[in-house]
Design a protein around this motif. Structure first.
Motif, PDB file in Angstrom:
ATOM      1  N   GLY A 126       0.899  -1.089   0.128  1.00 10.61           N
ATOM      2  CA  GLY A 126       0.326   0.443   0.496  1.00 10.61           C
ATOM      3  C   GLY A 126       0.924   1.501   0.235  1.00 10.61           C
ATOM      4  N   SER A 127      -0.068   2.080   0.085  1.00  9.38           N
ATOM      5  CA  SER A 127       0.997   3.523  -0.055  1.00  9.38           C
ATOM      6  C   SER A 127       0.008   4.860   0.422  1.00  9.38           C
ATOM      7  CB  SER A 127       1.605   4.437  -1.008  1.00  9.38           C
ATOM      8  OG  SER A 127       0.664   4.252  -2.339  1.00  9.38           O
ATOM      9  N   ASP A 128       0.799   5.612   1.041  1.00  9.67           N
ATOM     10  CA  ASP A 128      -0.058   6.987   1.981  1.00  9.67           C
ATOM     11  C   ASP A 128      -0.106   7.863   1.656  1.00  9.67           C
ATOM     12  OD1 ASP A 128      -2.113   5.508   3.459  1.00  9.67           O
ATOM     13  OD2 ASP A 128      -0.638   4.698   4.912  1.00  9.67           O
ATOM     14  N   THR A 143      -3.435  10.083   4.673  1.00 10.35           N
ATOM     15  CA  THR A 143      -4.558   8.861   4.474  1.00 10.35           C
ATOM     16  C   THR A 143      -3.838   8.120   5.275  1.00 10.35           C
ATOM     17  OG1 THR A 143      -3.588   7.713   2.587  1.00 10.35           O
ATOM     18  CG2 THR A 143      -5.030   9.159   2.762  1.00 10.35           C
ATOM     19  N   SER A 144      -4.998   6.635   5.233  1.00  6.96           N
ATOM     20  CA  SER A 144      -4.654   5.413   6.232  1.00  6.96           C
ATOM     21  C   SER A 144      -5.038   4.138   5.678  1.00  6.96           C
ATOM     22  CB  SER A 144      -5.787   5.870   7.468  1.00  6.96           C
ATOM     23  OG  SER A 144      -5.380   6.318   8.438  1.00  6.96           O
ATOM     24  N   TRP A 162      -4.206   2.205  -2.202  1.00  4.44           N
ATOM     25  CA  TRP A 162      -2.508   2.841  -2.700  1.00  4.44           C
ATOM     26  C   TRP A 162      -3.442   3.679  -2.684  1.00  4.44           C
ATOM     27  CZ3 TRP A 162       1.673   0.736  -3.288  1.00  4.44           C
ATOM     28  CH2 TRP A 162       1.939  -1.110  -3.539  1.00  4.44           C
ATOM     29  N   ALA A 163      -2.247   4.641  -2.579  1.00  4.53           N
ATOM     30  CA  ALA A 163      -2.899   6.083  -2.902  1.00  4.53           C
ATOM     31  C   ALA A 163      -1.937   6.957  -4.389  1.00  4.53           C
ATOM     32  CB  ALA A 163      -2.800   6.545  -1.966  1.00  4.53           C
ATOM     33  N   LEU A 175      -6.209  18.497  -1.160  1.00  5.36           N
ATOM     34  CA  LEU A 175      -5.555  17.691  -1.693  1.00  5.36           C
ATOM     35  C   LEU A 175      -5.532  16.641  -3.037  1.00  5.36           C
ATOM     36  CD1 LEU A 175      -3.013  16.672   0.442  1.00  5.36           C
ATOM     37  CD2 LEU A 175      -2.494  18.054  -1.258  1.00  5.36           C
ATOM     38  N   ALA A 176      -6.364  16.217  -4.047  1.00  8.48           N
ATOM     39  CA  ALA A 176      -6.832  15.231  -4.588  1.00  8.48           C
ATOM     40  C   ALA A 176      -5.818  14.698  -5.318  1.00  8.48           C
ATOM     41  CB  ALA A 176      -6.970  16.220  -5.895  1.00  8.48           C
ATOM     42  N   PHE A 177      -5.975  13.303  -5.473  1.00 13.80           N
ATOM     43  CA  PHE A 177      -5.062  12.033  -5.231  1.00 13.80           C
ATOM     44  C   PHE A 177      -6.221  11.263  -5.779  1.00 13.80           C
ATOM     45  CE2 PHE A 177      -6.955  11.677  -1.422  1.00 13.80           C
ATOM     46  CZ  PHE A 177      -6.738  10.098  -1.116  1.00 13.80           C
ATOM     47  N   ALA A 178      -5.151   9.981  -6.446  1.00 22.78           N
ATOM     48  CA  ALA A 178      -6.192   8.426  -6.800  1.00 22.78           C
ATOM     49  C   ALA A 178      -6.001   7.444  -5.654  1.00 22.78           C
ATOM     50  CB  ALA A 178      -4.945   8.452  -8.349  1.00 22.78           C
ATOM     51  N   SER A 179      -6.606   6.870  -5.898  1.00 22.67           N
ATOM     52  CA  SER A 179      -6.986   5.724  -4.915  1.00 22.67           C
ATOM     53  C   SER A 179      -8.431   4.955  -5.531  1.00 22.67           C
ATOM     54  CB  SER A 179      -7.217   6.231  -3.670  1.00 22.67           C
ATOM     55  OG  SER A 179      -6.947   4.959  -2.347  1.00 22.67           O
ATOM     56  N   GLN A 180      -8.404   3.764  -4.492  1.00 27.99           N
ATOM     57  CA  GLN A 180      -9.311   2.264  -5.162  1.00 27.99           C
ATOM     58  C   GLN A 180     -10.166   2.991  -3.766  1.00 27.99           C
ATOM     59  OE1 GLN A 180      -6.245   1.471  -3.908  1.00 27.99           O
ATOM     60  NE2 GLN A 180      -5.049  -0.158  -5.491  1.00 27.99           N
ATOM     61  N   PHE A 181     -11.929   2.116  -4.572  1.00 27.94           N
ATOM     62  CA  PHE A 181     -12.862   3.054  -3.506  1.00 27.94           C
ATOM     63  C   PHE A 181     -13.581   1.575  -2.417  1.00 27.94           C
ATOM     64  CE2 PHE A 181     -17.338   0.253  -2.896  1.00 27.94           C
ATOM     65  CZ  PHE A 181     -17.950   1.420  -1.688  1.00 27.94           C
TER      66      PHE A 181
END
Length: 369
Positions: A126-128, A143-144, A162-163, A175-181
């Motif tokens: 994962g990533s934050d 993020t967590s 992931w972020a 902040l805008a970012f890409a991540s999963q639902f």
């Protein structure tokens, strides 16, 4: 299993694949139906990432001076952030120095006033999104996505997300970012498509803004007026990726007028007049610019391996990463900018600033005051 992210990052950095590799990697790493009703389509889960070890306090490595590089005569305005081997580098004037040594820092982004830095910390499975209130501050976790279970356990895979690609709103509150639902599900573990998310820098509660089970969201960028977010959208099928604009007030997204197919890495000029992006050009990728509200795109580089544009704070130049001929290294390049009488933005001859630094192309360039 294969360590998918690491392989994609190696692939995207290969000069022979700089054009198509970046787009395919975007399709795999980077989501357009309403955010309130995401479709839970899954894809194969990403393999754990093993970040470089952090030198312990008091060790010889920690005590050594930070590496530096220089480019006599460059004298660039403002400050630039780059990434090499998972470490942040700060470039100022004609020289750069390494800021971090953890090996897990990627995709930095300056706040509008260049007082804070958001970046991605990659961990196992994962990533934050992290926040530096100052360059010498202790990073805050926004993020967590990476829980506490044993680092290489299956439990951790099923609890991690992931972020990627943090981008600041003009007022620095979001902040805008890409991540999963959600985290992976099923057996074997599979992940949701990447969606567009936003999170307040103070409230810490992320919310999905836009997602689609049949497409992946890539790098986002706020418009300078803060009313919308432009992002790369890569359909999972055979359709090419392109740029979309998400309207915050209406909660809708649409293709950006004038943007080319197979385009990504959007970046706005500080005055809001121009949008730069990377796009497929022949057998490679190059940098294009167009009016921010849409219009005709103009190709301003012809290197065949350029991506990740970033405008100088005063709009006088454009930085990007590219692989010079005969090399395998993404390096920093800068081209001067000037608008001609009809209002078309023109670029001067690009100058290569760094040499053989092997900069992380997916982390790009952040240019602040």
């Amino acid at each position: 299993m294969i360590q998918l992210i690491d392989r994609l990052r190696e692939w995207i950095s290969a000069p022979s694949l700089a054009g198509c590799g970046g787009l395919i990697a975007l399709a795999l790493l980077a989501s357009c139906s309403a955010a309130s009703a995401p479709v839970p389509t899954l894809q194969p889960a990403l393999e754990p990432i093993r970040p470089a070890a952090i030198p312990p306090p008091g060790s010889t490595n920690a005590a050594e001076p930070a590496p530096t590089v220089a480019a006599p005569g460059a004298d660039l305005p403002g400050r630039l952030l780059l990434v090499q081997n998972g470490n942040l580098w700060l470039w100022q004037g004609a020289s750069g120095r390494q800021l971090t040594h953890s090996g897990d820092a990627f995709q930095p982004a300056w706040s509008p006033d260049a007082a804070q830095v958001a970046f991605v910390r990659r961990a196992v499975s994962g990533s934050d999104i992290m926040l530096l209130r100052a360059l010498d501050a202790v990073p805050e976790q926004i993020t967590s996505n990476t829980p506490d279970p044993s680092v290489y356990s299956y439990d951790r895979i099923y609890q991690s997300r992931w972020a990627f690609y943090p981008a600041w709103s003009p007022d620095a509150t979001t902040l805008a970012f890409a991540s999963q639902f959600g985290p992976p599900g099923g057996s074997p573990a599979a992940e949701y498509r990447m969606s567009l998310y936003t999170v307040p820098t103070a409230g810490r509660r992320a919310a999905q803004a836009y997602g689609n089970a049949e497409a992946q969201v890539g790098r986002p960028a706020y418009t300078p007026d803060g009313a919308s977010i432009v992002f790369a959208l890569a359909p999972v099928g055979e359709d090419p990726p392109s740029l979309y604009r998400y309207h915050i007030a209406t909660d809708r997204a649409e293709p950006l007028p004038g943007a080319l197919q197979q385009s990504y890495d959007p970046a706005f000029s500080a005055d809001g007049r121009w949008l730069a992006f990377a796009a497929r050009a022949g057998a490679g990728t190059d940098i294009f610019v167009m009016p921010a509200d849409g219009g005709t795109a103009t190709q301003i580089t012809h290197l065949g391996s350029a991506r990740a544009p970033a405008f100088a704070p005063d709009g006088s130049a454009l930085a990007f990463l590219a692989v010079p001929g005969g090399s395998t290294s993404f390096d920093l390049w800068v081209a001067g900018l000037q608008a001609d009488a009809p209002g078309t933005l023109k670029a001067g001859e690009p100058r290569q600033i760094t040499h053989d630094m092997h900069l992380d192309a997916d982390s790009g360039v952040a240019w602040g005051r």
